[in-house]
Design a protein around this motif. Structure first.
Motif, PDB file in Angstrom:
ATOM      1  N   MET A 180      56.461  54.492  54.241  1.00 29.58           N
ATOM      2  CA  MET A 180      57.030  53.454  55.095  1.00 29.58           C
ATOM      3  C   MET A 180      58.452  53.776  55.501  1.00 29.58           C
ATOM      4  SD  MET A 180      55.688  49.843  53.603  1.00 29.58           S
ATOM      5  CE  MET A 180      56.783  49.064  54.769  1.00 29.58           C
ATOM      6  N   LEU A 181      59.204  54.348  54.564  1.00 37.76           N
ATOM      7  CA  LEU A 181      60.577  54.723  54.882  1.00 37.76           C
ATOM      8  C   LEU A 181      60.597  55.802  55.960  1.00 37.76           C
ATOM      9  CD1 LEU A 181      63.567  54.406  54.288  1.00 37.76           C
ATOM     10  CD2 LEU A 181      63.329  56.057  52.431  1.00 37.76           C
ATOM     11  N   GLU A 182      59.645  56.739  55.861  1.00 32.48           N
ATOM     12  CA  GLU A 182      59.555  57.787  56.870  1.00 32.48           C
ATOM     13  C   GLU A 182      59.243  57.195  58.238  1.00 32.48           C
ATOM     14  OE1 GLU A 182      58.160  57.966  53.931  1.00 32.48           O
ATOM     15  OE2 GLU A 182      58.230  59.967  53.071  1.00 32.48           O
ATOM     16  N   PHE A 183      58.360  56.205  58.247  1.00 36.02           N
ATOM     17  CA  PHE A 183      57.982  55.566  59.506  1.00 36.02           C
ATOM     18  C   PHE A 183      59.178  54.841  60.117  1.00 36.02           C
ATOM     19  CE2 PHE A 183      56.091  52.015  61.921  1.00 36.02           C
ATOM     20  CZ  PHE A 183      55.335  52.745  62.818  1.00 36.02           C
ATOM     21  N   ALA A 184      59.957  54.130  59.287  1.00 31.59           N
ATOM     22  CA  ALA A 184      61.133  53.420  59.782  1.00 31.59           C
ATOM     23  C   ALA A 184      62.154  54.404  60.343  1.00 31.59           C
ATOM     24  CB  ALA A 184      61.759  52.586  58.658  1.00 31.59           C
ATOM     25  N   CYS A 185      62.337  55.524  59.647  1.00 31.92           N
ATOM     26  CA  CYS A 185      63.275  56.547  60.119  1.00 31.92           C
ATOM     27  C   CYS A 185      62.816  57.111  61.461  1.00 31.92           C
ATOM     28  CB  CYS A 185      63.387  57.672  59.089  1.00 31.92           C
ATOM     29  SG  CYS A 185      64.538  58.988  59.556  1.00 31.92           S
ATOM     30  N   CYS A 186      61.518  57.336  61.585  1.00 35.20           N
ATOM     31  CA  CYS A 186      60.947  57.845  62.827  1.00 35.20           C
ATOM     32  C   CYS A 186      61.249  56.887  63.974  1.00 35.20           C
ATOM     33  CB  CYS A 186      59.442  58.033  62.664  1.00 35.20           C
ATOM     34  SG  CYS A 186      58.575  58.483  64.171  1.00 35.20           S
ATOM     35  N   CYS A 187      61.070  55.589  63.733  1.00 38.10           N
ATOM     36  CA  CYS A 187      61.326  54.576  64.772  1.00 38.10           C
ATOM     37  C   CYS A 187      62.806  54.502  65.131  1.00 38.10           C
ATOM     38  CB  CYS A 187      60.828  53.214  64.306  1.00 38.10           C
ATOM     39  SG  CYS A 187      59.033  53.115  64.162  1.00 38.10           S
ATOM     40  N   LEU A 188      63.682  54.600  64.130  1.00 35.56           N
ATOM     41  CA  LEU A 188      65.126  54.593  64.403  1.00 35.56           C
ATOM     42  C   LEU A 188      65.506  55.776  65.283  1.00 35.56           C
ATOM     43  CD1 LEU A 188      66.892  53.583  61.052  1.00 35.56           C
ATOM     44  CD2 LEU A 188      66.816  52.306  63.176  1.00 35.56           C
ATOM     45  N   CYS A 189      64.965  56.945  64.962  1.00 43.07           N
ATOM     46  CA  CYS A 189      65.264  58.139  65.758  1.00 43.07           C
ATOM     47  C   CYS A 189      64.793  57.974  67.189  1.00 43.07           C
ATOM     48  CB  CYS A 189      64.606  59.373  65.136  1.00 43.07           C
ATOM     49  SG  CYS A 189      65.361  59.898  63.573  1.00 43.07           S
ATOM     50  N   ARG A 190      63.614  57.378  67.368  1.00 43.75           N
ATOM     51  CA  ARG A 190      63.048  57.218  68.702  1.00 43.75           C
ATOM     52  C   ARG A 190      63.861  56.238  69.540  1.00 43.75           C
ATOM     53  NH1 ARG A 190      58.138  59.431  69.536  1.00 43.75           N
ATOM     54  NH2 ARG A 190      56.960  60.109  67.715  1.00 43.75           N
ATOM     55  N   HIS A 191      64.378  55.190  68.911  1.00 44.00           N
ATOM     56  CA  HIS A 191      65.070  54.139  69.660  1.00 44.00           C
ATOM     57  C   HIS A 191      66.588  54.310  69.700  1.00 44.00           C
ATOM     58  CE1 HIS A 191      61.415  51.899  70.290  1.00 44.00           C
ATOM     59  NE2 HIS A 191      61.177  51.806  68.996  1.00 44.00           N
ATOM     60  N   PHE A 192      67.121  55.339  69.046  1.00 48.07           N
ATOM     61  CA  PHE A 192      68.577  55.535  69.034  1.00 48.07           C
ATOM     62  C   PHE A 192      69.080  55.819  70.448  1.00 48.07           C
ATOM     63  CE2 PHE A 192      72.285  58.402  68.812  1.00 48.07           C
ATOM     64  CZ  PHE A 192      73.164  57.578  68.122  1.00 48.07           C
ATOM     65  N   GLY A 193      70.016  55.001  70.912  1.00 48.69           N
ATOM     66  CA  GLY A 193      70.608  55.204  72.234  1.00 48.69           C
ATOM     67  C   GLY A 193      69.702  54.852  73.389  1.00 48.69           C
ATOM     68  N   ALA A 194      68.540  54.234  73.105  1.00 48.24           N
ATOM     69  CA  ALA A 194      67.595  53.893  74.174  1.00 48.24           C
ATOM     70  C   ALA A 194      67.570  52.385  74.372  1.00 48.24           C
ATOM     71  CB  ALA A 194      66.203  54.401  73.827  1.00 48.24           C
ATOM     72  N   ALA A 195      67.037  51.974  75.496  1.00 50.12           N
ATOM     73  CA  ALA A 195      66.866  50.548  75.775  1.00 50.12           C
ATOM     74  C   ALA A 195      65.409  50.169  75.511  1.00 50.12           C
ATOM     75  CB  ALA A 195      67.246  50.259  77.226  1.00 50.12           C
ATOM     76  N   PRO A 196      65.125  48.962  75.055  1.00 50.26           N
ATOM     77  CA  PRO A 196      66.097  47.930  74.696  1.00 50.26           C
ATOM     78  C   PRO A 196      66.695  48.153  73.308  1.00 50.26           C
ATOM     79  CG  PRO A 196      63.880  47.115  74.378  1.00 50.26           C
ATOM     80  CD  PRO A 196      63.726  48.484  74.969  1.00 50.26           C
ATOM     81  N   ALA A 197      67.955  47.807  73.160  1.00 55.27           N
ATOM     82  CA  ALA A 197      68.650  48.011  71.888  1.00 55.27           C
ATOM     83  C   ALA A 197      68.099  47.106  70.790  1.00 55.27           C
ATOM     84  CB  ALA A 197      70.145  47.754  72.074  1.00 55.27           C
ATOM     85  N   ALA A 198      67.431  46.022  71.187  1.00 59.45           N
ATOM     86  CA  ALA A 198      66.900  45.077  70.196  1.00 59.45           C
ATOM     87  C   ALA A 198      65.914  45.760  69.252  1.00 59.45           C
ATOM     88  CB  ALA A 198      66.218  43.909  70.911  1.00 59.45           C
ATOM     89  N   GLU A 199      65.143  46.720  69.756  1.00 62.20           N
ATOM     90  CA  GLU A 199      64.174  47.395  68.904  1.00 62.20           C
ATOM     91  C   GLU A 199      64.872  48.234  67.842  1.00 62.20           C
ATOM     92  OE1 GLU A 199      60.951  49.366  70.680  1.00 62.20           O
ATOM     93  OE2 GLU A 199      60.532  47.794  72.138  1.00 62.20           O
ATOM     94  N   PHE A 200      65.983  48.868  68.225  1.00 61.01           N
ATOM     95  CA  PHE A 200      66.742  49.642  67.241  1.00 61.01           C
ATOM     96  C   PHE A 200      67.298  48.710  66.166  1.00 61.01           C
ATOM     97  CE2 PHE A 200      70.499  51.539  65.391  1.00 61.01           C
ATOM     98  CZ  PHE A 200      70.103  52.850  65.159  1.00 61.01           C
ATOM     99  N   ARG A 201      67.819  47.546  66.572  1.00 59.13           N
ATOM    100  CA  ARG A 201      68.386  46.600  65.605  1.00 59.13           C
ATOM    101  C   ARG A 201      67.318  46.119  64.620  1.00 59.13           C
ATOM    102  NH1 ARG A 201      71.039  44.541  70.244  1.00 59.13           N
ATOM    103  NH2 ARG A 201      69.599  42.778  70.351  1.00 59.13           N
ATOM    104  N   ARG A 202      66.125  45.853  65.143  1.00 54.82           N
ATOM    105  CA  ARG A 202      65.068  45.357  64.262  1.00 54.82           C
ATOM    106  C   ARG A 202      64.628  46.426  63.270  1.00 54.82           C
ATOM    107  NH1 ARG A 202      61.794  42.422  69.195  1.00 54.82           N
ATOM    108  NH2 ARG A 202      63.104  40.587  69.332  1.00 54.82           N
ATOM    109  N   TRP A 203      64.488  47.663  63.747  1.00 54.17           N
ATOM    110  CA  TRP A 203      64.098  48.728  62.825  1.00 54.17           C
ATOM    111  C   TRP A 203      65.230  49.067  61.867  1.00 54.17           C
ATOM    112  CZ3 TRP A 203      59.590  49.755  61.348  1.00 54.17           C
ATOM    113  CH2 TRP A 203      58.502  49.578  62.193  1.00 54.17           C
ATOM    114  N   SER A 204      66.472  48.803  62.272  1.00 49.67           N
ATOM    115  CA  SER A 204      67.602  48.966  61.353  1.00 49.67           C
ATOM    116  C   SER A 204      67.446  48.016  60.177  1.00 49.67           C
ATOM    117  CB  SER A 204      68.924  48.683  62.074  1.00 49.67           C
ATOM    118  OG  SER A 204      69.161  49.606  63.108  1.00 49.67           O
ATOM    119  N   ALA A 205      67.047  46.771  60.485  1.00 51.62           N
ATOM    120  CA  ALA A 205      66.846  45.777  59.424  1.00 51.62           C
ATOM    121  C   ALA A 205      65.733  46.216  58.486  1.00 51.62           C
ATOM    122  CB  ALA A 205      66.521  44.416  60.045  1.00 51.62           C
TER     123      ALA A 205
END
Length: 323
Positions: free
Chosen positions: A1-26
């Motif tokens: 699960m941690l790997e999956f969260a990291c994967c999502c953070l990498c995908r959404h870093f610097g991309a729109a919408p920023a809300a998805e990055f914030r949620r995966w950060s949580a």
């Protein structure tokens, strides 16, 4: 699960919408805090997650990640970048560039907000007497004394450049790690369900050994299905304040790779068998809407979520260039 969260953070870093990055950060933060001990093979991943979360908040001096409120988000990010560097077998020029950019932007952010005293204080923490890069320290000290946040050095080594360099590092990290940890995680999930490693092999047995993209796509597909229940269950058990629909969206994006492959193959077959198909006004609108939602370059996502008539991601890219 941690790997999956990291994967999502990498995908959404610097991309729109920023809300998805914030949620995966949580999600990532909750998972990290929930681990009493981080396994050695996951340390680099955890450090990368922490780095990205802090870089995104780097310009917000009212945001604190450390108990010492003098430590800005970027200064905290630098500590995790140092940990990442220690994990590298060989330090490349990209590593040096990112370290220098973080150091410069730590000072620049304070100056942009008019905190010149704090900028001078952080400079003392960044560069000790034993620091080898005395030239950069002297340049930054001179800039702080001038109280001008718009000098050429700070403009040349901008925050946008820092973000761009971080993205380059992410791409390298993903190439080296993403496929491996998805495969490993999928295999572990299969084995934990008592199905044995052969189950994963059976899912991919019809794929050509030379067709690496197809193999990776099918492995993602298998992993996504097995992970879905566990991700949602963990969120519920931990009472995470994260919209479960986001998890479904992310899983669907991965699942979409499988259908995308079939659609691309079908589209390519049709393209070879008949004359070139003219783009309709409706398809152009779908393409423009997709670019607004997912950004230029994310043709695979746009294709999966849009209503197109036997198109491929390459066709979308070419049509956007024409428009």
């Amino acid at each position: 699960m941690l790997e999956f969260a990291c994967c999502c953070l990498c995908r959404h870093f610097g991309a729109a919408p920023a809300a998805e990055f914030r949620r995966w950060s949580a999600v990532a933060q909750a998972l990290i805090k929930g681990c009493s001990k981080i396994p050695t093979h996951q340390k680099k991943m955890v450090h990368l997650c922490q780095l990205l979360i802090r870089i995104v908040k780097g310009r917000n001096l009212d945001c604190y990640f450390e108990d010492d409120q003098r430590i800005s988000p970027l200064e905290s990010a630098l500590s995790f970048w140092t940990l990442l560097e220690r994990e590298e077998l060989k330090l490349e020029k990209l590593h040096e560039d990112i370290r220098r950019l973080i150091q410069i932007q730590i000072v620049a952010v304070y100056m942009e907000n008019g905190y010149f005293k704090e900028a001078a204080e952080v400079l003392e923490r960044l560069f000790t007497d034993s620091e080898s890069d005395k030239s950069l320290r002297m340049k930054l000290a001179t800039i702080i004394k001038s109280k001008d946040p718009y000098v050429p050095l700070l403009q040349s080594f901008s925050y946008d450049l820092l973000t761009s360099k971080i993205k380059s590092y992410i791409e390298l990290f993903r190439k080296q790690n993403e496929t491996n940890f998805l495969i490993q995680a999928a295999t572990k999930q299969v084995e934990s369900k008592g199905l044995g490693a052969t189950a994963l092999q059976n899912k991919t047995m019809n794929v050509s050994e030379n067709d690496e993209n197809s193999l990776e796509t099918k492995q993602r597909f298998v992993f996504s299905i097995m992970l879905l229940k566990d991700v949602l269950g963990h969120m519920q058990n931990c009472c995470l304040n994260v919209d479960s629909s986001l998890v479904w969206m992310s899983i669907n994006c991965l699942l979409g790779l499988n259908s995308l492959q079939n659609r691309q193959q079908h589209g390519d077959t049709l393209a070879c068998g008949r004359r070139r198909q003219k783009w309709t006004y409706k398809e152009d609108l779908e393409l423009k809407s997709g670019v607004r939602e997912f950004g230029v370059g994310n043709w695979a996502k746009i294709l999966v979520h849009g209503d197109f008539n036997n198109r491929t991601s390459v066709m979308l890219k070419d049509r956007w260039r024409t428009l």
